[in-house]
Motif scaffolding. Structure first.
Motif, PDB file in Angstrom:
ATOM      1  N   ALA A 142      -8.279  -7.233  -5.342  1.00  0.00           N
ATOM      2  CA  ALA A 142      -7.225  -6.510  -4.584  1.00  0.00           C
ATOM      3  C   ALA A 142      -7.507  -5.979  -3.203  1.00  0.00           C
ATOM      4  O   ALA A 142      -6.930  -6.148  -2.228  1.00  0.00           O
ATOM      5  N   LEU A 143      -8.794  -5.606  -3.032  1.00  0.00           N
ATOM      6  CA  LEU A 143      -9.169  -4.913  -2.006  1.00  0.00           C
ATOM      7  C   LEU A 143      -9.392  -6.140  -0.662  1.00  0.00           C
ATOM      8  O   LEU A 143      -9.082  -5.946   0.427  1.00  0.00           O
ATOM      9  N   LEU A 144     -10.064  -7.064  -1.457  1.00  0.00           N
ATOM     10  CA  LEU A 144     -10.181  -8.320  -0.637  1.00  0.00           C
ATOM     11  C   LEU A 144      -8.820  -8.960  -0.053  1.00  0.00           C
ATOM     12  O   LEU A 144      -8.665  -9.377   1.472  1.00  0.00           O
ATOM     13  N   ASP A 145      -7.954  -8.822  -0.850  1.00  0.00           N
ATOM     14  CA  ASP A 145      -6.547  -9.430  -0.327  1.00  0.00           C
ATOM     15  C   ASP A 145      -6.037  -8.451   0.734  1.00  0.00           C
ATOM     16  O   ASP A 145      -5.221  -8.865   1.688  1.00  0.00           O
ATOM     17  N   PHE A 146      -6.490  -7.246   0.508  1.00  0.00           N
ATOM     18  CA  PHE A 146      -5.681  -6.142   1.393  1.00  0.00           C
ATOM     19  C   PHE A 146      -6.291  -6.299   2.654  1.00  0.00           C
ATOM     20  O   PHE A 146      -5.503  -6.298   3.844  1.00  0.00           O
ATOM     21  N   LEU A 147      -7.627  -6.532   2.564  1.00  0.00           N
ATOM     22  CA  LEU A 147      -8.366  -6.814   3.894  1.00  0.00           C
ATOM     23  C   LEU A 147      -7.691  -7.774   4.701  1.00  0.00           C
ATOM     24  O   LEU A 147      -7.755  -8.098   6.076  1.00  0.00           O
ATOM     25  N   LYS A 148      -7.669  -9.031   4.106  1.00  0.00           N
ATOM     26  CA  LYS A 148      -7.280 -10.233   4.580  1.00  0.00           C
ATOM     27  C   LYS A 148      -5.842  -9.961   5.230  1.00  0.00           C
ATOM     28  O   LYS A 148      -5.741 -10.581   6.305  1.00  0.00           O
ATOM     29  N   TRP A 169     -10.096   2.576  -4.576  1.00  0.00           N
ATOM     30  CA  TRP A 169      -9.880   1.228  -4.932  1.00  0.00           C
ATOM     31  C   TRP A 169     -10.384   1.061  -6.485  1.00  0.00           C
ATOM     32  O   TRP A 169     -11.019  -0.134  -6.798  1.00  0.00           O
ATOM     33  N   VAL A 170     -10.231   1.951  -7.243  1.00  0.00           N
ATOM     34  CA  VAL A 170     -10.658   1.754  -8.814  1.00  0.00           C
ATOM     35  C   VAL A 170      -9.260   1.810  -9.511  1.00  0.00           C
ATOM     36  O   VAL A 170      -9.307   1.134 -10.470  1.00  0.00           O
ATOM     37  N   GLU A 171      -8.232   2.544  -9.279  1.00  0.00           N
ATOM     38  CA  GLU A 171      -6.961   2.553  -9.706  1.00  0.00           C
ATOM     39  C   GLU A 171      -5.744   2.365  -8.764  1.00  0.00           C
ATOM     40  O   GLU A 171      -4.934   1.541  -9.088  1.00  0.00           O
ATOM     41  N   SER A 172      -5.765   3.191  -7.649  1.00  0.00           N
ATOM     42  CA  SER A 172      -4.651   3.374  -7.251  1.00  0.00           C
ATOM     43  C   SER A 172      -4.507   2.233  -5.799  1.00  0.00           C
ATOM     44  O   SER A 172      -3.166   1.964  -5.395  1.00  0.00           O
ATOM     45  N   HIS A 173      -5.614   1.804  -5.662  1.00  0.00           N
ATOM     46  CA  HIS A 173      -5.545   0.769  -4.551  1.00  0.00           C
ATOM     47  C   HIS A 173      -4.787   1.224  -3.234  1.00  0.00           C
ATOM     48  O   HIS A 173      -3.849   0.646  -2.652  1.00  0.00           O
ATOM     49  N   THR A 174      -5.267   2.145  -2.766  1.00  0.00           N
ATOM     50  CA  THR A 174      -4.659   2.644  -1.549  1.00  0.00           C
ATOM     51  C   THR A 174      -5.553   2.750  -0.158  1.00  0.00           C
ATOM     52  O   THR A 174      -6.757   2.846  -0.415  1.00  0.00           O
ATOM     53  N   ALA A 175      -4.933   3.001   0.852  1.00  0.00           N
ATOM     54  CA  ALA A 175      -5.775   2.806   2.163  1.00  0.00           C
ATOM     55  C   ALA A 175      -4.740   3.892   3.014  1.00  0.00           C
ATOM     56  O   ALA A 175      -3.538   3.722   2.963  1.00  0.00           O
ATOM     57  N   LEU A 176      -5.317   4.571   3.814  1.00  0.00           N
ATOM     58  CA  LEU A 176      -4.620   4.987   5.052  1.00  0.00           C
ATOM     59  C   LEU A 176      -4.713   4.224   6.286  1.00  0.00           C
ATOM     60  O   LEU A 176      -5.683   3.675   6.721  1.00  0.00           O
ATOM     61  N   VAL A 177      -3.738   3.973   7.078  1.00  0.00           N
ATOM     62  CA  VAL A 177      -3.583   2.928   8.362  1.00  0.00           C
ATOM     63  C   VAL A 177      -3.059   3.893   9.367  1.00  0.00           C
ATOM     64  O   VAL A 177      -2.173   4.499   9.159  1.00  0.00           O
ATOM     65  N   PRO A 192      -0.634  -4.041  -4.371  1.00  0.00           N
ATOM     66  CA  PRO A 192      -0.620  -4.427  -5.610  1.00  0.00           C
ATOM     67  C   PRO A 192      -1.818  -4.881  -6.105  1.00  0.00           C
ATOM     68  O   PRO A 192      -2.585  -5.553  -5.421  1.00  0.00           O
ATOM     69  N   ALA A 193      -2.050  -5.024  -7.421  1.00  0.00           N
ATOM     70  CA  ALA A 193      -3.335  -5.379  -8.034  1.00  0.00           C
ATOM     71  C   ALA A 193      -3.126  -6.980  -7.834  1.00  0.00           C
ATOM     72  O   ALA A 193      -4.415  -7.569  -7.653  1.00  0.00           O
ATOM     73  N   VAL A 194      -2.187  -7.473  -8.101  1.00  0.00           N
ATOM     74  CA  VAL A 194      -2.026  -9.099  -8.018  1.00  0.00           C
ATOM     75  C   VAL A 194      -0.974  -9.248  -6.913  1.00  0.00           C
ATOM     76  O   VAL A 194       0.226  -8.762  -6.889  1.00  0.00           O
ATOM     77  N   HIS A 195      -1.399 -10.134  -5.936  1.00  0.00           N
ATOM     78  CA  HIS A 195      -0.505 -10.020  -4.667  1.00  0.00           C
ATOM     79  C   HIS A 195      -0.300 -11.549  -4.366  1.00  0.00           C
ATOM     80  O   HIS A 195      -1.134 -12.529  -4.533  1.00  0.00           O
ATOM     81  N   SER A 196       0.975 -12.102  -4.094  1.00  0.00           N
ATOM     82  CA  SER A 196       1.238 -13.421  -3.614  1.00  0.00           C
ATOM     83  C   SER A 196       1.871 -13.278  -2.185  1.00  0.00           C
ATOM     84  O   SER A 196       2.327 -12.199  -1.844  1.00  0.00           O
ATOM     85  N   ALA A 197       2.226 -14.423  -1.727  1.00  0.00           N
ATOM     86  CA  ALA A 197       2.715 -14.459  -0.300  1.00  0.00           C
ATOM     87  C   ALA A 197       4.278 -13.888  -0.410  1.00  0.00           C
ATOM     88  O   ALA A 197       4.692 -13.618   0.654  1.00  0.00           O
ATOM     89  N   ASN A 198       4.944 -14.069  -1.496  1.00  0.00           N
ATOM     90  CA  ASN A 198       6.303 -13.375  -1.609  1.00  0.00           C
ATOM     91  C   ASN A 198       6.292 -11.968  -2.146  1.00  0.00           C
ATOM     92  O   ASN A 198       7.447 -11.507  -2.422  1.00  0.00           O
ATOM     93  N   THR A 199       5.166 -11.217  -2.092  1.00  0.00           N
ATOM     94  CA  THR A 199       5.149  -9.866  -2.851  1.00  0.00           C
ATOM     95  C   THR A 199       5.020  -9.064  -1.712  1.00  0.00           C
ATOM     96  O   THR A 199       3.911  -9.069  -1.179  1.00  0.00           O
ATOM     97  N   PRO A 200       5.820  -8.169  -1.681  1.00  0.00           N
ATOM     98  CA  PRO A 200       5.812  -7.177  -0.456  1.00  0.00           C
ATOM     99  C   PRO A 200       4.728  -6.198  -0.654  1.00  0.00           C
ATOM    100  O   PRO A 200       4.449  -5.850  -1.777  1.00  0.00           O
ATOM    101  N   ARG A 201       4.137  -5.749   0.506  1.00  0.00           N
ATOM    102  CA  ARG A 201       3.116  -4.359   0.207  1.00  0.00           C
ATOM    103  C   ARG A 201       3.832  -3.122  -0.496  1.00  0.00           C
ATOM    104  O   ARG A 201       5.235  -3.131  -0.126  1.00  0.00           O
ATOM    105  N   ALA A 202       3.321  -2.258  -1.192  1.00  0.00           N
ATOM    106  CA  ALA A 202       3.944  -1.095  -1.597  1.00  0.00           C
ATOM    107  C   ALA A 202       3.671   0.168  -0.650  1.00  0.00           C
ATOM    108  O   ALA A 202       2.514   0.169  -0.231  1.00  0.00           O
TER     109      ALA A 202
END
Length: 289
Positions: free
Chosen positions: A54-60, A252-260, A273-283
């Motif tokens: 999930a973190l790799l996907d977020f950073l991407k 990045w153990v449970e909440s998958h959160t970042a400050l930006v 989200p834990a599982v992300h696709s191109a059609n899944t918007p960020r929360a």
């Protein structure tokens, strides 16, 4: 654990390869989402609980000019007990190094779980600066003190053995939680956090969180800053405390959160989200500043 940190050496000068071309493509796709700064903490690489994918996907999807690693990036406490380091954790380290190589300023502020890295404060590894703490100035002129926050944890400062015990209990809770959510997924129920539920229901836990937040904000105010960014307690939050902006980027153990920080200086807490696709918007969490 110092030896473990030294073992990262081969990655520090890793030559450019096919993954860099892929990274360039990812950056091009994410140009519209480019941020001024990203703050993440409590990755706990080296533990089964780390949500590396999930973190790799977020950073991407979120390139930035500044990236702050606000402590507990590598979990030295757990690695001392049992070695756990899958390929995805290697990928996270390589992704961070690649960010620095591509011109992003990457700052690592060690926490209590990776306190071994405090021996390297003032040094730079693969372009990643290791600092005791940092000060970030937003685009709109606010200064934010960046610290992991463990120095404001009375348990760690006064009874480290109790902190180790609590860490083991937390790991047990996470393991139980993984089994529980496997069953929930099979019957179509969404993810549910047992540890978050317990934190929200136990009065002493709530008091601990409140005391921690107020202590960190007070120190930031004493230092003359407009706000503080920290981690440590695995609870994402953004609010004003006594006129000082308190920001906790979560985990990045449970909440998958970042400050930006957006290009205009606006701060926002994001939940990925834990599982992300191109059609899944960020929360997006509600807090913005």
């Amino acid at each position: 654990m110092r030896a473990a940190f030294d073992a990262l050496g081969p990655w520090m000068n890793e030559p450019m390869g096919p993954e860099d071309t892929a990274a360039d493509a990812d950056a091009t796709l994410a140009t519209s989402r480019r941020l001024r700064a990203v703050f993440i903490s409590d990755l706990h690489l080296g533990t089964p609980g780390c949500q590396a994918e999930a973190l790799l996907d977020f950073l991407k999807h979120h390139p930035s000019d500044h990236l702050y690693l606000v402590g507990d990036i590598v979990d030295g406490w757990q690695l001392r007990r049992r070695w756990f380091w899958p390929q995805a954790h290697n990928d996270v380290v390589q992704k961070l190094l690649r960010r620095a190589r591509k011109g992003c300023r990457v700052v690592f502020v060690p926490g209590n779980h990776d306190e071994f890295a405090r021996a390297f404060i003032g040094h730079s590894f693969g372009g990643i600066e290791v600092m005791a703490d940092a000060v970030h100035t937003t685009a709109d002129g606010r200064t934010l003190w960046v610290t992991h926050g463990d120095h404001f944890d009375g348990v760690i400062q006064c009874a480290k053995w109790l902190a180790y015990l609590g860490d083991n209990l937390y790991e047990f809770t996470l393991k139980l939680n993984r089994h529980l959510n496997t069953l929930r997924a099979r019957i179509g129920l969404p993810y549910w956090s047992l540890s978050a539920y317990l934190k929200g229901k136990v009065k002493t836990a709530l008091n601990y969180v409140t005391d921690f937040e107020e202590a960190v904000a007070s120190e930031a105010r004493r230092r003359g800053h407009d706000g503080v960014v920290c981690g440590h307690i695995h609870r994402a939050e953004m609010r004003e405390i006594g006129g000082t902006l308190y920001c906790n980027d979560g985990d990045w153990v449970e909440s998958h959160t970042a400050l930006v920080e957006h290009l205009d200086g606006r701060l926002e807490l994001l939940q990925w989200p834990a599982v992300h696709s191109a059609n899944t918007p960020r929360a997006t969490m509600e807090a913005t500043a």
